[in-house]
Scaffold this motif. Structure first.
Motif, PDB file in Angstrom:
ATOM      1  N   ALA A   1      -0.084   1.278  -3.685  1.00 45.31           N
ATOM      2  CA  ALA A   1       1.219   1.356  -4.364  1.00 45.31           C
ATOM      3  C   ALA A   1       1.938   0.006  -4.318  1.00 45.31           C
ATOM      4  O   ALA A   1       2.590  -0.388  -5.273  1.00 45.31           O
ATOM      5  CB  ALA A   1       2.080   2.433  -3.713  1.00 45.31           C
ATOM      6  N   ALA A   2       1.786  -0.724  -3.206  1.00 47.39           N
ATOM      7  CA  ALA A   2       2.456  -2.021  -3.052  1.00 47.39           C
ATOM      8  C   ALA A   2       1.719  -3.145  -3.762  1.00 47.39           C
ATOM      9  O   ALA A   2       2.301  -4.187  -4.052  1.00 47.39           O
ATOM     10  CB  ALA A   2       2.593  -2.355  -1.568  1.00 47.39           C
ATOM     11  N   SER A   3       0.444  -2.950  -4.028  1.00 52.71           N
ATOM     12  CA  SER A   3      -0.363  -3.999  -4.654  1.00 52.71           C
ATOM     13  C   SER A   3      -1.168  -3.404  -5.804  1.00 52.71           C
ATOM     14  O   SER A   3      -2.331  -3.014  -5.626  1.00 52.71           O
ATOM     15  CB  SER A   3      -1.297  -4.608  -3.605  1.00 52.71           C
ATOM     16  N   PRO A   4      -0.575  -3.329  -6.984  1.00 55.03           N
ATOM     17  CA  PRO A   4      -1.233  -2.686  -8.132  1.00 55.03           C
ATOM     18  C   PRO A   4      -2.588  -3.294  -8.492  1.00 55.03           C
ATOM     19  O   PRO A   4      -3.389  -2.644  -9.147  1.00 55.03           O
ATOM     20  CB  PRO A   4      -0.235  -2.871  -9.278  1.00 55.03           C
ATOM     21  N   GLY A   5      -2.858  -4.502  -8.041  1.00 59.80           N
ATOM     22  CA  GLY A   5      -4.157  -5.108  -8.318  1.00 59.80           C
ATOM     23  C   GLY A   5      -5.320  -4.356  -7.700  1.00 59.80           C
ATOM     24  O   GLY A   5      -6.465  -4.537  -8.103  1.00 59.80           O
ATOM     25  N   PHE A   6      -5.029  -3.496  -6.740  1.00 65.40           N
ATOM     26  CA  PHE A   6      -6.082  -2.718  -6.085  1.00 65.40           C
ATOM     27  C   PHE A   6      -6.255  -1.329  -6.695  1.00 65.40           C
ATOM     28  O   PHE A   6      -7.085  -0.549  -6.225  1.00 65.40           O
ATOM     29  CB  PHE A   6      -5.804  -2.575  -4.587  1.00 65.40           C
ATOM     30  N   GLU A   7      -5.506  -0.993  -7.744  1.00 63.64           N
ATOM     31  CA  GLU A   7      -5.598   0.348  -8.327  1.00 63.64           C
ATOM     32  C   GLU A   7      -6.992   0.655  -8.863  1.00 63.64           C
ATOM     33  O   GLU A   7      -7.529   1.740  -8.635  1.00 63.64           O
ATOM     34  CB  GLU A   7      -4.562   0.527  -9.435  1.00 63.64           C
ATOM     35  N   GLY A   8      -7.574  -0.284  -9.587  1.00 64.23           N
ATOM     36  CA  GLY A   8      -8.919  -0.065 -10.125  1.00 64.23           C
ATOM     37  C   GLY A   8      -9.948   0.106  -9.025  1.00 64.23           C
ATOM     38  O   GLY A   8     -10.826   0.973  -9.104  1.00 64.23           O
TER      39      GLY A   8
END
Length: 77
Positions: free
Chosen positions: A13-20
């Motif tokens: 949630a804090a780092s959207p770059g890790f969503e994928g």
């Protein structure tokens, strides 16, 4: 929800770059395995720092700038 799973969800949630990466992890593991996900994060972060990550190639940022901005946004709040 267990604390380790909540930690993973808070990181994403804090780092959207890790969503994928998170979505792929949940699909491949049929759920959240925090120890496996954090190893995936380490591998992606190092690859990005070394210029081998997908994000680093697309943006044209220098290796260090890309890694530092992601690190700062996650850790220096």
């Amino acid at each position: 929800m267990e604390r380790d799973v909540q930690l993973v969800r808070d990181l994403v949630a804090a780092s959207p770059g890790f969503e994928g990466l998170f979505d792929a992890h949940v699909f491949n593991e049929d759920g959240v395995l925090p120890h496996v996900f954090f190893w995936d994060v380490v591998q992606e972060t190092v690859a990005s720092f070394l210029g081998e990550g997908e994000k680093g190639r697309r943006t044209g940022e220098s290796r260090c700038d890309s890694w530092k901005s992601n690190f700062d946004s996650m850790c220096l709040k």
